[in-house]
Structure formats: structure tokens, C-alpha cells
Design a protein around this motif. Structure first.
Motif, PDB file in Angstrom:
ATOM      1  N   UNK A   9       4.944   3.396  -3.226  1.00  0.00           N
ATOM      2  CA  UNK A   9       4.810   3.350  -1.768  1.00  0.00           C
ATOM      3  C   UNK A   9       3.513   4.059  -1.408  1.00  0.00           C
ATOM      4  N   UNK A  10       2.581   3.321  -0.869  1.00  0.00           N
ATOM      5  CA  UNK A  10       1.307   3.892  -0.439  1.00  0.00           C
ATOM      6  C   UNK A  10       1.027   3.460   1.005  1.00  0.00           C
ATOM      7  N   UNK A  11       0.899   2.156   1.194  1.00  0.00           N
ATOM      8  CA  UNK A  11       0.631   1.639   2.539  1.00  0.00           C
ATOM      9  C   UNK A  11       1.700   2.069   3.527  1.00  0.00           C
ATOM     10  N   UNK A  12       2.942   2.109   3.072  1.00  0.00           N
ATOM     11  CA  UNK A  12       4.061   2.451   3.964  1.00  0.00           C
ATOM     12  C   UNK A  12       3.963   3.887   4.483  1.00  0.00           C
ATOM     13  N   UNK A  13       3.356   4.783   3.693  1.00  0.00           N
ATOM     14  CA  UNK A  13       3.246   6.188   4.111  1.00  0.00           C
ATOM     15  C   UNK A  13       1.817   6.534   4.527  1.00  0.00           C
ATOM     16  N   UNK A  14       1.037   5.506   4.898  1.00  0.00           N
ATOM     17  CA  UNK A  14      -0.331   5.699   5.411  1.00  0.00           C
ATOM     18  C   UNK A  14      -1.312   6.198   4.366  1.00  0.00           C
ATOM     19  N   UNK A  15      -1.050   5.938   3.084  1.00  0.00           N
ATOM     20  CA  UNK A  15      -1.977   6.357   2.043  1.00  0.00           C
ATOM     21  C   UNK A  15      -3.001   5.259   1.773  1.00  0.00           C
TER      22      UNK A  15
ATOM     23  N   UNK B 259       0.021  -4.453  -8.947  1.00  0.00           N
ATOM     24  CA  UNK B 259      -0.820  -3.634  -8.082  1.00  0.00           C
ATOM     25  C   UNK B 259      -0.560  -3.976  -6.625  1.00  0.00           C
ATOM     26  N   UNK B 260      -0.908  -3.048  -5.755  1.00  0.00           N
ATOM     27  CA  UNK B 260      -0.750  -3.261  -4.318  1.00  0.00           C
ATOM     28  C   UNK B 260      -1.748  -4.317  -3.845  1.00  0.00           C
ATOM     29  N   UNK B 261      -1.261  -5.274  -3.055  1.00  0.00           N
ATOM     30  CA  UNK B 261      -2.110  -6.284  -2.441  1.00  0.00           C
ATOM     31  C   UNK B 261      -1.859  -6.248  -0.934  1.00  0.00           C
ATOM     32  N   UNK B 262      -2.850  -5.762  -0.185  1.00  0.00           N
ATOM     33  CA  UNK B 262      -2.719  -5.574   1.261  1.00  0.00           C
ATOM     34  C   UNK B 262      -1.486  -4.710   1.540  1.00  0.00           C
ATOM     35  N   UNK B 263      -0.509  -5.209   2.290  1.00  0.00           N
ATOM     36  CA  UNK B 263       0.682  -4.417   2.603  1.00  0.00           C
ATOM     37  C   UNK B 263       1.803  -4.602   1.587  1.00  0.00           C
ATOM     38  N   UNK B 264       1.578  -5.438   0.572  1.00  0.00           N
ATOM     39  CA  UNK B 264       2.579  -5.679  -0.472  1.00  0.00           C
ATOM     40  C   UNK B 264       2.461  -4.585  -1.527  1.00  0.00           C
ATOM     41  N   UNK B 265       3.454  -3.697  -1.590  1.00  0.00           N
ATOM     42  CA  UNK B 265       3.402  -2.585  -2.529  1.00  0.00           C
ATOM     43  C   UNK B 265       3.579  -3.062  -3.966  1.00  0.00           C
ATOM     44  N   UNK B 266       2.985  -2.310  -4.900  1.00  0.00           N
ATOM     45  CA  UNK B 266       3.120  -2.638  -6.315  1.00  0.00           C
ATOM     46  C   UNK B 266       4.556  -2.399  -6.768  1.00  0.00           C
ATOM     47  N   UNK B 267       5.092  -3.323  -7.585  1.00  0.00           N
ATOM     48  CA  UNK B 267       6.461  -3.162  -8.076  1.00  0.00           C
ATOM     49  C   UNK B 267       6.638  -3.889  -9.409  1.00  0.00           C
TER      50      UNK B 267
END
Length: 222
Positions: free
Chosen positions: A168-174, A194-202
Motif C-alpha cells: 500500500x503506497x498510493x492509498x496512504x499518500x506515499x 509493481x504499482x501501476x498508477x493507483x493499482x497497488x502491487x500484489x
């Protein structure tokens, strides 16, 4: 780097001359750790910002999350650090957190409340041999300490068990762009994301045997 840009303007007239500047304003860029478990207490540190003079209060968007300045062994406040208590009945979710100091109330950052066990990254964990053991159903609060920082974690799984790893990066403003990689102990890469725009890496991986797996985390941008 966070900076302040000043505008200096002069108007020449027969009787008047004016100049404009920007007043100080408390601003924060991060808090760490960025979350806590329901019914627990955590020490929360302001990671950076501007005009943080005399910051002595931390305020959350939910009344069930309270904070008090953290004190050292001599009873003196630890700079920009607060002891945060999350009440057991605070719903899991994202909440704004602000600080208040000499130059007013700051902008908000995100603090996440969850029901899972939480751990904080412990350095050094930058090589495979230093991989930090992590149990299933655990949230790890971590950060990239430098441009080339790489972190390793070790998790044990059973045959037929499915491991889910999610950042979680984009979700917590990182601004971090996490790259997740999953390896077995022989060094073979099993999956990556990897994270792509607002899609978190999973990563979702089902093991065919009892084994230990290695999770490697880094910032894809740097």
C-alpha cells in the motif's frame, strides 16, 4: 525535497511601493508508522515537513484515536514524536492526521487503522541473509531509507497454502512505486508485481510444499 517559493514584487508609483511575501505555515510530508492496530498504542513520528516549530499536538479525524507527546526517560518531550492510542472500537479504515504548532494546524496525512497484527521494519534487512522473519496475517510498516534501499522478508508457508503479498503506497499518500518480488530459498524468482498508477502491487502464490519464501521490496523508480 520540499521548498518554498517567494514572490517579491515592487510597484513604482509617485507615492507607493509594495512587497509581498509568504507567511510560515506548518506542513508535514509523512508520519511513521503510517498505521496501527485496533486496541493498541504506537509511537508515531513526523517524518518531515516545514515550519514545525513548537509542534505539540497531533489530531486525528476519529475521536477514538488520541495522541500525547512522547516523553524521554527524563520526562522531556521527544521532538515531533507522539504516543498514539487506537481504541478497540475504531473501525478499520483510513483517517486524516494533522499536527499543530507555532504556525498553526498542518495539512493532513493518512493513518490507517486495521485489525491485523502490525510490525515495524527493523534494519538491517538489505540482503537475503538478513531477511526479517514475518508471520502470515501480518502488516509490515516499512519505508525506503535511500534511493537504492532493498528490503527482504522471510515467511514460512505450508503445502497448499496461498500467500498473498500486497503493498500500500498510493492509498496512504506515499510517492513510492513498490516493486514486489517473490523467491524461494534457492534464489528462483516465483512472481513479481509493481504499482501501476493507483493499482497497488500484489502477488498471489500457492505453495506446493512446506517451504520458506522470500519477499523482496524496493522502489521501482529509484
Amino acid at each position: 525535497m520540499t521548498g518554498i517559493r517567494f514572490l517579491l514584487a515592487a510597484v513604482v508609483a509617485i507615492v507607493a511601493q509594495q512587497a509581498f511575501g509568504q507567511l510560515p505555515q506548518t506542513r508535514i510530508t509523512s508520519v511513521f508508522p503510517p498505521g496501527g492496530k485496533q486496541g493498541t498504542t504506537v509511537d508515531l513520528t513526523v517524518g518531515g515537513g516545514t515550519d514545525l516549530d513548537e509542534v505539540d499536538q497531533m489530531v486525528f479525524a476519529h475521536a477514538g484515536i488520541t495522541a500525547a507527546p512522547k516523553l524521554d526517560a527524563n520526562g522531556n518531550p521527544v521532538v515531533n514524536t507522539f504516543t498514539v492510542t487506537v481504541a478497540p472500537d475504531v473501525p478499520a479504515g483510513l483517517y486524516d492526521v494533522r499536527v499543530q504548532g507555532l504556525f498553526g494546524v498542518s495539512n493532513p496525512r493518512i493513518f490507517r487503522v486495521d485489525s491485523l497484527t502490525e510490525a515495524v521494519e527493523v534494519e538491517p534487512n538489505n540482503t537475503l541473509t538478513q531477511a526479517t522473519p514475518v508471520a502470515m496475517e501480518t502488516i509490515v510498516n516499512a519505508r525506503a531509507n535511500a534511493a537504492t534501499d532493498v528490503d527482504f522478508y522471510r515467511v514460512a508457508v505450508k503445502a497448499g497454502q496461498t500467500l498473498v503479498v500486497r503493498s500500500e503506497a498510493e492509498k496512504i499518500d506515499s510517492p513510492m512505486q513498490p516493486l514486489l518480488q517473490l523467491f524461494n530459498t534457492s534464489g528462483r524468482r516465483l512472481a513479481d508485481s509493481r504499482r501501476v498508477l493507483s493499482q497497488e502491487a500484489s502477488i498471489v502464490y500457492t505453495s506446493t510444499q512446506d517451504e520458506e519464501l522470500i519477499v523482496r521490496v524496493q522502489d521501482a523508480v529509484y
